[in-house]
Design an enzyme around this catalytic site. Structure first.
Site, PDB file in Angstrom:
ATOM      1  N   GLU A   7      -0.091  -0.924   5.665  1.00 60.21           N
ATOM      2  CA  GLU A   7       0.990  -0.366   6.496  1.00 60.21           C
ATOM      3  C   GLU A   7       0.815   1.131   6.723  1.00 60.21           C
ATOM      4  OE1 GLU A   7       4.955   1.237   7.683  1.00 60.21           O
ATOM      5  OE2 GLU A   7       3.825   1.752   5.894  1.00 60.21           O
ATOM      6  N   ASP A  23       0.855  -1.191   0.000  1.00 57.12           N
ATOM      7  CA  ASP A  23       0.000   0.000   0.000  1.00 57.12           C
ATOM      8  C   ASP A  23       0.890   1.239   0.000  1.00 57.12           C
ATOM      9  OD1 ASP A  23       0.801  -0.829   2.621  1.00 57.12           O
ATOM     10  OD2 ASP A  23      -0.526   0.709   3.455  1.00 57.12           O
TER      11      ASP A  23
END
Lengths: 493, 493
Positions: A175, A110
């Site tokens: 994250e 991400d």
């Protein structure tokens, strides 16, 4: 230069293959960057992108022959009431030879939000090469390093060489949004996926320099706070109400202004009490780091930092806590001259923690401080402080086997000893892995200091990306060697 | 009640006519509200609506026998590059008898944006009556009051009564978008359209109460400031740079926090020096105003205002300057927990000015103050202060002939003396007319305090609309009487 290594012939072949196939590797990075896998903005469209990203990575790993478990994590309830699906975490493994060490790579797919309008010179989701720099959101944080690891593995496979280590990967997609659900999964997998793991490698930070590699043995924690000041839900017109209200923005700027002074010193009472004292041995390590302060300022386009020596600067990045004010939600943030009195505003700031500070104590100190400041104002508004994230700091034992292996691999690929550094930012996963699995955790960065993670025009240098792929290949070989050397005595018993 | 007036027979006839034809008047308002004459959203479709609205009004006035000049104003260049036509300004006149006073009405036919989805209970462009309230965008701001003036004129015409005053109207279609091109036109027409004008009436604000009429003799000015603090154009990651930078947000919250204290007192040195002293006569006017503080708090959903008495509250809205902080551009303003150190932030605040404060002096005081505060911080960042808007306050002489006429007309129609009020917000047009034409300017509101101008569910009460039409008719008669009384001595010379 490889003459001293028993693997030197193999290494040469591996490196040659990587050099020859570098355009392919860049092409794959381009495909990955093209997916807007933004986990920060909680909207369904972007969650779909995250699922697409995780599926693409799973395919890639399966094509290498890995067994991939895509763990469904259900959904999360957002503060506004909506429910959003959490992208799966991938647990991948390739090889399970009990005679080989098992090394597990953690990475995330991400990214932080990015829009061309924010000040990007190129489209953030179209990887664009300019002068050897590969610009794109996620290029260095963290899609490039994840692919470098995969490139290293695929190079062994392509050359039909036996992998000297068993490979595992754990890849997540949340994250940048606080690694929702990861910790729980690690706990659940402690005695399953992680039971055979010897070493955990994370490559989610940067070197200290543009050209010199580094090994990271510590990260700061982070406590993220919101402080809400509310008069009412609706905004006011500043003509019709200006002068007769406790305006929430006036309260909020005072609260935010009470947190840190202009020398960077945090003003919250007691906040430095928990900080571990600085040792003499530690000081020496800072002296040895190769760093040109002036160059560092120039690279970062900062006219002047708060400190004049390398040691002070680095200690304030790694060894002392810091406080940053990020912004305000609910106020007027667009171009133009709206004459609004915001009715409810939410200030955001965070504190980077160092050992042995703990989030629970910091939360108490911050809350008490803000309540005291607010109470002095005698405002009729309501204030609410909330710690929305509380992440511990982390440090590793730099004498661990994999630190030695990584130092040697770096020397082989880059022909220098790495800087032994910490990271001022928070990579909670290092602490989480260490605390839950009790395994050795190492951070092995690939990106250069000017990569601009989280910023506009994020990039990874083609050179870093390709040398990084070689570094991981060399690391597999060194780790295998060091591990057996290290394990020998115990296998004799 | 009309027995004391020489016009009482005529007044009765006029009022009777208005009462009997009120449904017709409401029907015309409905037609006008049905046109989405939104000037705020710069799109061609809405500009067409504005042209349609201005043409409809021009027809209406021509049908009354007025000479109407529809002044073409060309087009405007938008920041995004597109060019949009500016709706014409109507200059209308009816009668030019040199023996009568000439009164000019200013109004606007554009509206704020409105959509059913915003929280309207009825379609904003379908005037809908519920319990005597006429809901619709523009009903009170400003189509209703414009039509009330026209209704008054048309009533004289319908009854074949000589108009006691010469009537002029200046109607624009860009008020909600900053009255583009109006000031220039007023300057151009100073010695033409405005040369014969004696009085200018604006009816574009609200009463202070739901039932008691008001006359407005002042508005506050506004100086809108931006203060930029810049380290560099790019943002930073708070992990990688937190602790070693003068963070722009820390500088900015200190700057914004230095502007106003928690009792609403502005902390900029000298700012109150220019304020005209409060006279004893003035104080009495505040005492006479009919206002329930608790009700005012409840209506506005504010737990508690800064002041406990009606007089203090109103003076701080109208008579003292105020400072509001509107927001910050460039910081993190979205939901979520982004750990960014904004590289460049732009704080926005504005100061409402009262006589005899001037924008040029306020600009100097604000700049000097912020420079002093910033200099004390010894920050390595750059600060830049800019006044992006500087609008003068306005007050009228309440002993002017037309104020006396309006007070009498109000007493006749509503059987009470009006509240003599100011408006805390900035209606630049009053000051512009006064400064350029040097004529007497009066603000004569028709709408009730809860009309919700600019808000969802905007309305005008049928009662206000119809009584307002009567008020203007009575005002014409009173103005004619007061004006000749006032003019007599000079005509003797």
């Amino acid at each position: 230069m490889f003459s001293s290594s028993p693997h030197s012939g193999l290494l040469e072949k591996l490196f040659q293959y990587i050099d020859l196939h570098q355009d392919e590797f860049v092409q794959t990075l381009k495909e990955w960057v093209s997916i807007e896998s933004d986990s920060v903005q909680p909207v369904p469209r972007l969650r779909q992108k995250l699922f697409q990203m995780m599926a693409l990575a799973a395919d890639k790993l399966r094509n290498l022959g890995a067994r991939v478990d895509s763990v469904d994590l259900g959904s999360q309830q957002m503060p506004d009431g909506q429910s959003l699906p959490i992208p799966p975490i991938l647990l991948a493994e390739l090889g399970n030879d009990p005679k080989k060490p098992t090394v597990c790579f953690y990475g995330h797919l991400d990214v932080q939000p990015a829009q061309k309008d924010d000040g990007w010179l190129t489209d953030p989701y179209t990887l664009t090469e300019v002068d050897g720099k590969l610009y794109g959101r996620g290029a260095t944080d963290n899609k490039g390093p994840v692919l470098a690891w995969i490139n290293a593995v695929s190079t062994f496979r392509a050359l039909q060489q036996d992998l000297p280590v068993n490979i595992k990967l754990i890849l997540e997609g949340m994250e940048e949004a606080g690694s929702v659900a990861l910790e729980e999964l690690v706990k659940r997998e402690k005695d399953h996926f992680f039971s055979s793991v010897d070493y955990i490698v994370i490559s989610d930070n940067l070197w200290l320099s543009q050209r010199k590699p580094a090994l990271t043995y510590g990260t700061r924690g982070n406590c993220y706070f919101t402080v809400e000041v509310k008069c009412r839900d609706q905004d006011f017109h500043s003509g019709t109400f200006g002068g007769i209200l406790n305006e929430p923005m006036a309260d909020l700027v005072t609260l935010l202004g009470s947190l840190v002074d202009s020398s960077g010193h945090i003003l919250i009472p007691g906040i430095y009490d928990q900080m571990a004292p600085i040792t003499e041995e530690e000081k020496t390590m800072y002296e040895n780091i190769d760093m040109d302060l002036e160059e560092y300022q120039n690279i970062n386009q900062v006219e002047k930092f708060l400190f004049d020596t390398k040691e002070e600067l680095l200690m304030h990045l790694w060894r002392y806590p810091s406080l940053s004010i990020h912004g305000i939600e609910g106020a007027f943030d667009e171009p133009g001259t709206k004459t609004v009195i915001p009715g409810r505003v939410l200030g955001k700031f965070s504190i980077r923690l160092v050992p042995t500070m703990t989030p629970s104590v910091v939360e108490k100190q911050v809350t008490q401080h803000l309540e005291a400041v607010f109470s002095k104002r005698n405002s009729f508004n309501k204030m609410a402080v909330s710690m929305v994230l509380g992440l511990h700091p982390w440090t590793a034992n730099i004498h661990d086997t994999q630190y030695l292996a990584a130092q040697r691999a770096i020397k082989t690929v880059f022909e220098v000893d790495p800087d032994m550094i910490r990271d001022g930012s928070t990579i909670p996963i290092a602490k989480i892995f260490q605390a839950i699995t009790q395994k050795s955790v190492m951070m092995l960065p690939l990106g250069a200091v000017d990569d601009g993670e989280h910023s506009q025009n994020e990039k990874i240098n083609r050179w870093n990306y390709i040398q990084g792929s070689k570094l991981f290949a060399a690391f597999f070989l060194e780790l295998s060697k060091q591990h057996s050397g290290h394990q020998m005595p115990s296998s004799v018993f």
